[in-house]
Enzyme design. Structure first.
Site, PDB file in Angstrom:
ATOM      1  N   CYS A   1       0.818  -1.214   0.000  1.00  0.00           N
ATOM      2  CA  CYS A   1       0.000   0.000   0.000  1.00  0.00           C
ATOM      3  C   CYS A   1       0.851   1.263   0.000  1.00  0.00           C
ATOM      4  CB  CYS A   1      -0.936  -0.004   1.206  1.00  0.00           C
ATOM      5  SG  CYS A   1      -1.988   1.472   1.284  1.00  0.00           S
TER       6      CYS A   1
ATOM      7  N   CYS B   1      -1.676   1.606  -3.046  1.00  0.00           N
ATOM      8  CA  CYS B   1      -2.747   2.589  -2.992  1.00  0.00           C
ATOM      9  C   CYS B   1      -2.280   4.013  -2.710  1.00  0.00           C
ATOM     10  CB  CYS B   1      -3.796   2.156  -1.971  1.00  0.00           C
ATOM     11  SG  CYS B   1      -3.144   1.481  -0.435  1.00  0.00           S
TER      12      CYS B   1
ATOM     13  N   LYS C   1      -0.419   5.381  -5.905  1.00  0.00           N
ATOM     14  CA  LYS C   1      -1.416   5.382  -6.976  1.00  0.00           C
ATOM     15  C   LYS C   1      -2.395   6.533  -6.795  1.00  0.00           C
ATOM     16  CE  LYS C   1      -4.928   3.091  -6.312  1.00  0.00           C
ATOM     17  NZ  LYS C   1      -5.719   1.945  -5.839  1.00  0.00           N
TER      18      LYS C   1
ATOM     19  N   TYR D   1       7.073   4.856   8.865  1.00  0.00           N
ATOM     20  CA  TYR D   1       6.693   3.538   9.351  1.00  0.00           C
ATOM     21  C   TYR D   1       7.831   2.908  10.157  1.00  0.00           C
ATOM     22  CZ  TYR D   1       2.169   2.837   7.080  1.00  0.00           C
ATOM     23  OH  TYR D   1       0.848   2.905   6.733  1.00  0.00           O
TER      24      TYR D   1
ATOM     25  N   GLY E   1      -9.602  -6.523 -15.895  1.00  0.00           N
ATOM     26  CA  GLY E   1     -10.878  -5.839 -15.803  1.00  0.00           C
ATOM     27  C   GLY E   1     -11.221  -5.411 -14.395  1.00  0.00           C
TER      28      GLY E   1
ATOM     29  N   TYR F   1     -10.085  -3.497 -10.442  1.00  0.00           N
ATOM     30  CA  TYR F   1      -9.903  -2.099 -10.041  1.00  0.00           C
ATOM     31  C   TYR F   1      -8.540  -1.555 -10.439  1.00  0.00           C
ATOM     32  CZ  TYR F   1      -7.198  -3.561  -5.902  1.00  0.00           C
ATOM     33  OH  TYR F   1      -6.239  -4.080  -5.068  1.00  0.00           O
TER      34      TYR F   1
ATOM     35  N   GLU G   1      -8.180   1.670 -12.825  1.00  0.00           N
ATOM     36  CA  GLU G   1      -7.550   2.863 -12.248  1.00  0.00           C
ATOM     37  C   GLU G   1      -6.384   3.336 -13.106  1.00  0.00           C
ATOM     38  OE1 GLU G   1      -8.626   2.094  -7.529  1.00  0.00           O
ATOM     39  OE2 GLU G   1      -6.744   1.343  -8.347  1.00  0.00           O
TER      40      GLU G   1
ATOM     41  N   ARG H   1     -10.208 -10.682 -20.498  1.00  0.00           N
ATOM     42  CA  ARG H   1     -10.543 -12.024 -20.968  1.00  0.00           C
ATOM     43  C   ARG H   1     -12.004 -12.371 -20.728  1.00  0.00           C
ATOM     44  NH1 ARG H   1      -6.879 -16.252 -18.411  1.00  0.00           N
ATOM     45  NH2 ARG H   1      -8.234 -17.589 -19.662  1.00  0.00           N
TER      46      ARG H   1
ATOM     47  N   ASP I   1      -3.320  -9.675   2.973  1.00  0.00           N
ATOM     48  CA  ASP I   1      -3.529 -10.245   1.648  1.00  0.00           C
ATOM     49  C   ASP I   1      -3.038 -11.673   1.517  1.00  0.00           C
ATOM     50  OD1 ASP I   1      -4.467  -7.747   1.123  1.00  0.00           O
ATOM     51  OD2 ASP I   1      -2.994  -7.224  -0.419  1.00  0.00           O
TER      52      ASP I   1
ATOM     53  N   HIS J   1     -27.246  21.370   1.112  1.00  0.00           N
ATOM     54  CA  HIS J   1     -27.445  21.845  -0.262  1.00  0.00           C
ATOM     55  C   HIS J   1     -26.563  23.059  -0.551  1.00  0.00           C
ATOM     56  CE1 HIS J   1     -29.651  22.541  -3.983  1.00  0.00           C
ATOM     57  NE2 HIS J   1     -29.722  23.814  -3.636  1.00  0.00           N
TER      58      HIS J   1
ATOM     59  N   GLU K   1     -26.192  15.129  -1.030  1.00  0.00           N
ATOM     60  CA  GLU K   1     -27.588  15.272  -0.627  1.00  0.00           C
ATOM     61  C   GLU K   1     -28.508  14.307  -1.374  1.00  0.00           C
ATOM     62  OE1 GLU K   1     -29.739  18.912  -1.802  1.00  0.00           O
ATOM     63  OE2 GLU K   1     -28.016  19.378  -3.082  1.00  0.00           O
TER      64      GLU K   1
END
Length: 449
Positions: free
Chosen positions: A43, A48, A51, A99, A176, A178, A182, A199, A304, A438, A443
């Site tokens: 990640c 992610c 990306k 990290y 096909g 995500y 993306e 495919r 994962d 609004h 909304e």
């Protein structure tokens, strides 16, 4: 004195492994973690986070086109890929350091090398050092799957996409899901000619059909080409650069780059799992119970590598639950894997929580479906015809909301709050009783009739 060198040894310093190690140490455990690449995992380093930064960069392409209708005058726009690439990679370096600092500040010992289970409670590092641990946690994540076609080694995956020397003028993306959609949107907004080859006969399997169809329609309008029910047969380098791609529809395409986005494979090879007698599932993932325990009492796995739900927040929750269960003072904690919200950072993005209309009909029989199909205010003034879609699925008898799906600008931001309501079991009447903010796109969630 403990009979082991460590109370916990974690293999893999991704999101799940880092969270589990940090929290376990906070509970008072003596913890070590091994990582052969960089701290942060898929990640943070090659997934992610970088990306999403590319997605932000890609959005400026349309914003700069639209701004004239809002009174802004700018010169000729020009995109410089190396600038964005290098800035993104620099921020990845920052996160890697952050990290690492988090682990070290909690007293977790870090081994920057590969680790393998070599016996009961025993781990051998690549350097030859042998250590023991009362508990072992495997959090090695997953990697991009490569197809079996001839010449597959000439393509890149999402791992390499962040490091390209230059943007391809023409790229074919296989897949096909995500990741494929993306990166198709990202490269298209950067001015590349994109063809997405799948495919199967549909995009984003598992997402609601109406939302999938809307993304396909919008993507084609933006200039992305699609080939369905097509597989790759050969990828052959050309003498003057680029590749000649042969597909099952008997067509050949000359492209600058081929990208594989055909799924991800759990990283279980070379970990010594066979030495420990750990059971694997059919897809090579580590089999675990609801508390992330393997069939070996002292060995657990999260994230994962278990292939339950391959999402970073899920891995983090699993890591937290493991630490609280094994080293905390309270009751064992299990992560609920139902009603997990998700997003596709396409152009425009998709967000979803709960059951699709088809799933709800199969599970519940009778359902009520509410739709809002509208043109966002910003698109109206910009002269952009792109329409958004929101869909709510409810139980017929009591109005309980069992699914919300949307494709719209900032859909993931809206969905986070909506997912709380779905998880809590709120009803359509609860949404109807809420006053709208609004003018907003959100909304529409409380105005659907």
């Amino acid at each position: 004195m403990s009979d082991y060198d460590f109370d916990l040894f974690t293999i893999g310093a991704g999101s799940g492994g880092v969270r589990a190690s940090r929290v376990s140490a906070a509970h008072g455990a003596k913890v070590a973690i091994a990582e052969e690449h960089r701290v942060g995992g898929t990640c943070v380093i090659r997934g992610c986070v970088p990306k999403k930064m590319l997605v932000y960069g890609a959005h400026f392409a349309e914003d700069l086109d639209d701004c004239a209708r809002f009174g802004w005058e700018i010169g000729e726009k020009r995109f410089d890929w190396p600038t964005l690439r290098d800035n993104v990679l620099a921020d990845v370096d920052r996160l890697n350091d952050a990290y690492t600092d988090t682990l070290e500040s909690h007293g977790v010992e870090i081994f920057h090398e590969r680790a393998e289970i070599t016996g009961p409670h025993e781990i051998t590092l690549a350097s030859g050092k042998v250590v023991t641990a009362k508990y072992i946690l495997i959090a090695t994540g997953a990697r991009p799957r490569l197809p079996t076609c001839q010449g597959a080694e000439h393509g890149i995956t999402s791992n390499e996409a962040f490091h390209l020397d230059k943007l391809p003028k023409r790229i074919i993306i296989a897949g096909g899901g995500y990741i494929a959609n993306e990166f198709a949107g990202i490269f298209n907004e950067f001015g590349c000619k994109v063809t997405l080859v799948n495919r199967g006969d549909q995009l984003l399997r598992g997402y609601d059909e109406a939302v999938r169809d809307r993304l396909l329609q919008i993507s084609m309008t933006k200039g992305i080409e699609f080939k369905f029910n097509t597989i790759f047969e050969n990828v052959e380098p050309c003498e003057d650069g680029g590749f000649l791609v042969k597909m099952s529809d008997n067509e050949e395409e000359r492209v600058d780059q081929v990208m594989w986005a055909v799924g991800r494979v759990p990283n279980t090879e070379g970990l010594g799992l066979e030495n420990a007698g750990i059971e694997l599932g059919e897809n090579g993932a580590i089999a675990v119970d609801r508390f992330s325990k393997t069939n070996v009492d002292h060995i657990y796995a999260v994230g994962d590598v278990t292939d339950r739900i391959q999402l970073t927040p899920v891995a983090i929750r699993e890591g937290q639950a493991f630490a609280d269960t094994v080293f905390g003072d309270g009751e064992p904690v299990a992560v609920e894997h139902d009603c997990v919200p998700s997003a596709v950072f396409s152009h425009p993005p998709i967000a979803s929580v709960g059951m699709t209309e088809g799933q709800a009909k199969n599970a519940l029989g009778s359902v009520k479906v509410y739709l809002s199909d509208f043109r966002p205010m910003k698109n109206v003034l910009a002269g952009r015809n792109e329409r958004s879609l929101m869909k709510m699925i409810c139980e017929s008898d009591n109005g309980r909301i069992v699914g919300i799906h949307m494709i719209a600008p900032e859909a993931p931001e809206m969905m986070q709050a909506a997912a709380i309501a779905v998880k809590a079991g709120l009803t359509k009447a609860d949404f109807d009783a809420t006053v709208a903010i609004h003018p907003t796109m959100a909304e529409e969630l409380v105005l659907m009739r």
